[in-house]
Design a protein around this motif. Structure first.
Motif, PDB file in Angstrom:
ATOM      1  N   PHE A   1      -6.945  12.864  -0.026  1.00  0.00           N
ATOM      2  CA  PHE A   1      -6.847  12.509  -1.438  1.00  0.00           C
ATOM      3  C   PHE A   1      -6.494  13.795  -2.197  1.00  0.00           C
ATOM      4  O   PHE A   1      -7.298  14.711  -2.277  1.00  0.00           O
ATOM      5  CB  PHE A   1      -8.175  11.940  -1.934  1.00  0.00           C
TER       6      PHE A   1
ATOM      7  N   LEU B   1       0.833  -1.203   0.000  1.00  0.00           N
ATOM      8  CA  LEU B   1       0.000   0.000   0.000  1.00  0.00           C
ATOM      9  C   LEU B   1       0.864   1.248   0.000  1.00  0.00           C
ATOM     10  O   LEU B   1       1.572   1.530   0.964  1.00  0.00           O
ATOM     11  CB  LEU B   1      -0.934   0.011   1.204  1.00  0.00           C
TER      12      LEU B   1
ATOM     13  N   GLU C   1      -9.636   0.601  -4.270  1.00  0.00           N
ATOM     14  CA  GLU C   1      -8.207   0.278  -4.340  1.00  0.00           C
ATOM     15  C   GLU C   1      -7.771   0.222  -5.806  1.00  0.00           C
ATOM     16  O   GLU C   1      -8.373  -0.467  -6.621  1.00  0.00           O
ATOM     17  CB  GLU C   1      -7.957  -1.073  -3.672  1.00  0.00           C
TER      18      GLU C   1
ATOM     19  N   LEU D   1      -6.305  10.330  -5.858  1.00  0.00           N
ATOM     20  CA  LEU D   1      -5.530   9.345  -5.116  1.00  0.00           C
ATOM     21  C   LEU D   1      -4.943   9.917  -3.826  1.00  0.00           C
ATOM     22  O   LEU D   1      -4.616  11.093  -3.735  1.00  0.00           O
ATOM     23  CB  LEU D   1      -4.378   8.827  -5.983  1.00  0.00           C
TER      24      LEU D   1
ATOM     25  N   TYR E   1      -7.763  -0.405 -12.416  1.00  0.00           N
ATOM     26  CA  TYR E   1      -8.772  -1.004 -11.532  1.00  0.00           C
ATOM     27  C   TYR E   1      -9.209  -2.316 -12.167  1.00  0.00           C
ATOM     28  O   TYR E   1      -9.588  -2.344 -13.346  1.00  0.00           O
ATOM     29  CB  TYR E   1      -9.975  -0.073 -11.370  1.00  0.00           C
TER      30      TYR E   1
ATOM     31  N   LYS F   1     -10.268   7.929  -4.266  1.00  0.00           N
ATOM     32  CA  LYS F   1     -11.653   8.370  -4.062  1.00  0.00           C
ATOM     33  C   LYS F   1     -12.296   8.571  -5.430  1.00  0.00           C
ATOM     34  O   LYS F   1     -11.768   9.310  -6.265  1.00  0.00           O
ATOM     35  CB  LYS F   1     -11.703   9.665  -3.261  1.00  0.00           C
TER      36      LYS F   1
ATOM     37  N   ARG G   1      -4.955   3.934  -2.386  1.00  0.00           N
ATOM     38  CA  ARG G   1      -6.365   4.256  -2.173  1.00  0.00           C
ATOM     39  C   ARG G   1      -6.789   5.396  -3.091  1.00  0.00           C
ATOM     40  O   ARG G   1      -6.024   6.333  -3.333  1.00  0.00           O
ATOM     41  CB  ARG G   1      -6.605   4.672  -0.714  1.00  0.00           C
TER      42      ARG G   1
ATOM     43  N   GLU H   1     -14.593   4.921  -1.909  1.00  0.00           N
ATOM     44  CA  GLU H   1     -13.142   4.709  -1.875  1.00  0.00           C
ATOM     45  C   GLU H   1     -12.837   3.318  -2.422  1.00  0.00           C
ATOM     46  O   GLU H   1     -13.421   2.332  -1.971  1.00  0.00           O
ATOM     47  CB  GLU H   1     -12.627   4.850  -0.451  1.00  0.00           C
TER      48      GLU H   1
END
Length: 239
Positions: free
Chosen positions: A13, A5, A43, A112, A63, A98, A96, A41
């Protein structure tokens, strides 16, 4: 591959992804966010693309293994070293993001949680040591077949370095989408409002007459109307 991560300590963000409108996954992201009240949110995976024909430091944002956009050109070189190091250490760089669904029923924006350049790596445990020069990632570029880009008015153009400028990789492309993507008041608008308020208060204190008060109110009103108009236009504009 195990996941790593990035930006784990980021408190907000702050890095906007560019080029979402050129990828079919955007509709999926819009629907996911819309189903969760308009924002959510998720990943994302950051994949360096050393073989990208438009920028050999391009970093795609993916994604479910599909390209959703790119890190802006102004930031990709700052993040390249850490991301390639994580990848070379046998990890999949994730981050992470948004996602915000637009009211047009198809568009979505991604921001991000990158944090500062020094905070991208939360820990160096398990990572290969730093070295002079960057680790070389494997080829990962995927040619885009979306006809939206093929017919786009701002096609790649030659740059001074010999590479092409691609709207996927730069937030400075002068197209209408870039303008429409400004869903918040720009800095110049905020500065203008603050300056107008300060000027109005100062002039009122110095020239406390009915004429100056009326003039200041009129000018202030026009500025506020112009800013509100811009805000409404930006919100209604579609990609």
């Amino acid at each position: 591959m195990p996941k790593y991560l990035l930006g784990a300590n980021a408190k907000q963000f702050s890095t906007e992804v560019v080029g979402e409108q050129y990828h079919s996954i955007e509709q999926t992201l819009h629907d996911i966010a819309a189903a969760k009240g308009g924002k959510c949110e998720l990943e994302f995976t950051l994949i360096p693309e050393p073989d990208n024909p438009y920028d050999d430091h391009a970093i795609s944002v993916r994604y479910n293994n599909q390209v959703a956009g790119y890190i802006p050109r102004s930031r990709n070189r700052q993040l390249w070293s850490d991301i390639t190091r994580v990848q070379a250490s046998g990890y999949t760089p994730i981050i992470r993001g948004k996602v915000e669904a637009w009211s047009n029923g198809k568009s979505a924006s991604i921001t991000l949680a990158v944090g500062g350049n020094k905070n991208l790596l939360s820990t160096e445990d398990g990572l290969k040591p730093k070295k002079k020069g960057d680790y070389t990632p494997p080829p990962a570029y995927r040619e885009q077949t979306n006809t939206t880009f093929a017919s786009h008015a701002y096609k790649p153009s030659s740059s001074a370095s010999g590479r092409s400028q691609h709207p996927y990789l730069t937030e400075a492309t002068p197209d209408t989408k870039a303008l429409a993507n400004r869903k918040h008041l720009p800095k110049w608008a905020i500065i203008t409002i603050v300056a107008a308020i300060v000027l109005a208060i100062t002039l009122t204190a110095v020239f406390a007459t009915d004429f100056f008060v009326s003039a200041i109110k009129t000018i202030g009103g026009l500025i506020v109307i112009a800013i509100i108009g811009f805000f409404i236009w930006a919100r209604k504009s579609q990609k």
